[in-house]
Motif scaffolding. Structure first.
Motif, mmCIF file in Angstrom:
data_model
loop_
_atom_site.group_PDB
_atom_site.id
_atom_site.type_symbol
_atom_site.label_atom_id
_atom_site.label_comp_id
_atom_site.label_asym_id
_atom_site.label_seq_id
_atom_site.Cartn_x
_atom_site.Cartn_y
_atom_site.Cartn_z
ATOM 1 N N SER A 118 0.734 -1.194 0.117
ATOM 2 C CA SER A 118 -0.080 -0.097 -0.047
ATOM 3 C C SER A 118 0.877 1.360 -0.011
ATOM 4 O O SER A 118 1.847 1.018 0.573
ATOM 5 C CB SER A 118 -1.170 0.211 1.363
ATOM 6 O OG SER A 118 -1.700 -1.007 1.198
ATOM 7 N N SER A 140 -3.667 -1.047 -8.194
ATOM 8 C CA SER A 140 -5.097 -0.808 -8.138
ATOM 9 C C SER A 140 -4.770 0.791 -7.256
ATOM 10 O O SER A 140 -3.850 1.080 -6.969
ATOM 11 C CB SER A 140 -5.956 -1.322 -7.725
ATOM 12 O OG SER A 140 -5.653 -1.581 -6.406
ATOM 13 N N ARG A 141 -6.042 1.564 -7.395
ATOM 14 C CA ARG A 141 -5.767 3.049 -6.629
ATOM 15 C C ARG A 141 -7.382 3.048 -5.824
ATOM 16 O O ARG A 141 -8.350 2.942 -6.707
ATOM 17 C CB ARG A 141 -5.170 4.193 -7.577
ATOM 18 C CG ARG A 141 -6.317 4.539 -8.648
ATOM 19 C CD ARG A 141 -5.762 5.176 -9.637
ATOM 20 N NE ARG A 141 -5.376 6.790 -9.192
ATOM 21 C CZ ARG A 141 -4.540 7.455 -9.489
ATOM 22 N NH1 ARG A 141 -3.844 7.498 -10.610
ATOM 23 N NH2 ARG A 141 -4.784 8.901 -8.996
ATOM 24 N N ASP A 142 -7.334 3.927 -5.018
ATOM 25 C CA ASP A 142 -8.270 4.271 -4.492
ATOM 26 C C ASP A 142 -8.145 5.834 -4.121
ATOM 27 O O ASP A 142 -7.605 6.472 -3.325
ATOM 28 C CB ASP A 142 -8.663 3.722 -2.974
ATOM 29 C CG ASP A 142 -9.877 4.077 -2.407
ATOM 30 O OD1 ASP A 142 -10.407 5.097 -2.715
ATOM 31 O OD2 ASP A 142 -10.344 3.512 -1.543
ATOM 32 N N ASN A 143 -8.732 6.604 -5.198
ATOM 33 C CA ASN A 143 -8.678 8.135 -4.983
ATOM 34 C C ASN A 143 -9.369 8.780 -3.704
ATOM 35 O O ASN A 143 -8.564 9.859 -3.251
ATOM 36 C CB ASN A 143 -9.196 8.730 -6.232
ATOM 37 C CG ASN A 143 -8.499 8.368 -7.643
ATOM 38 O OD1 ASN A 143 -7.278 8.076 -7.447
ATOM 39 N ND2 ASN A 143 -9.024 8.836 -8.564
ATOM 40 N N SER A 144 -10.462 8.391 -3.088
ATOM 41 C CA SER A 144 -11.019 8.691 -2.053
ATOM 42 C C SER A 144 -9.989 8.748 -0.838
ATOM 43 O O SER A 144 -10.074 9.256 -0.052
ATOM 44 C CB SER A 144 -12.240 8.160 -1.699
ATOM 45 O OG SER A 144 -12.039 6.547 -1.533
ATOM 46 N N ARG A 145 -9.193 7.548 -1.024
ATOM 47 C CA ARG A 145 -8.164 7.387 0.256
ATOM 48 C C ARG A 145 -6.747 7.787 -0.243
ATOM 49 O O ARG A 145 -5.907 7.584 0.874
ATOM 50 C CB ARG A 145 -8.479 5.672 0.682
ATOM 51 C CG ARG A 145 -9.494 5.412 1.376
ATOM 52 C CD ARG A 145 -9.498 3.912 1.706
ATOM 53 N NE ARG A 145 -10.553 3.419 2.634
ATOM 54 C CZ ARG A 145 -11.590 3.209 2.222
ATOM 55 N NH1 ARG A 145 -11.941 2.961 0.954
ATOM 56 N NH2 ARG A 145 -12.820 2.659 3.165
ATOM 57 N N TYR A 175 -2.313 0.552 -4.262
ATOM 58 C CA TYR A 175 -1.819 -0.643 -4.104
ATOM 59 C C TYR A 175 -1.142 -1.567 -5.084
ATOM 60 O O TYR A 175 -1.444 -1.338 -6.469
ATOM 61 C CB TYR A 175 -3.202 -1.417 -3.556
ATOM 62 C CG TYR A 175 -4.070 -0.537 -2.841
ATOM 63 C CD1 TYR A 175 -5.140 -0.041 -3.064
ATOM 64 C CD2 TYR A 175 -3.880 -0.746 -1.633
ATOM 65 C CE1 TYR A 175 -5.820 0.833 -2.205
ATOM 66 C CE2 TYR A 175 -4.700 0.021 -0.529
ATOM 67 C CZ TYR A 175 -5.675 0.695 -0.841
ATOM 68 O OH TYR A 175 -6.447 1.455 0.152
#
Length: 113
Positions: free
Chosen positions: A20, A72-77, A81
């Motif tokens: 992460s 992968s990615r989580d823009n809100s967080r 990853y």
């Protein structure tokens, strides 16, 4: 801005790890349009690109990890990853995340029986 990488460790061949990278101090509106990437550097070798995910979620992988790793990615967080499966001893390296223009501190991945 600081990137915090985590998730490395010692794993047996064939095992899995999930890395992460958190860009906790980056403003969300700044993070979203940026690409995120993972690089790695093994002892005595140059740093190499492992995978990159663009702002449109398109991805590229090095040939050596295609089919085994997934970025992968989580823009809100504000996170990127790297899911690593079917790990091999040659995957052993220090893994660095990169979100322009910042580098994470590196997390060690060791694949050994």
């Amino acid at each position: 801005v600081q990137l915090q990488a985590s998730g490395g460790g010692l794993v047996q061949p064939g095992g899995s790890l999930r890395l992460s990278c958190a860009a906790s101090r980056m403003i969300t509106s700044v993070f979203g349009p940026k690409a995120g990437a993972w690089y790695r550097q093994a002892p005595g070798k140059q740093r190499e690109l492992v995978a990159r995910i663009n702002s449109d979620f398109s991805t590229i992988y090095s040939d050596s990890v295609k089919g085994r790793f997934a970025i992968s990615r989580d823009n809100s967080r504000k996170k990127v990853y790297l899911q690593m499966n079917s790990l091999k001893p040659e995957d052993t390296a220090t893994y660095y995340c990169f979100v322009p223009d910042y580098w994470g501190q590196g997390t060690q991945v060791t694949v050994s029986s």
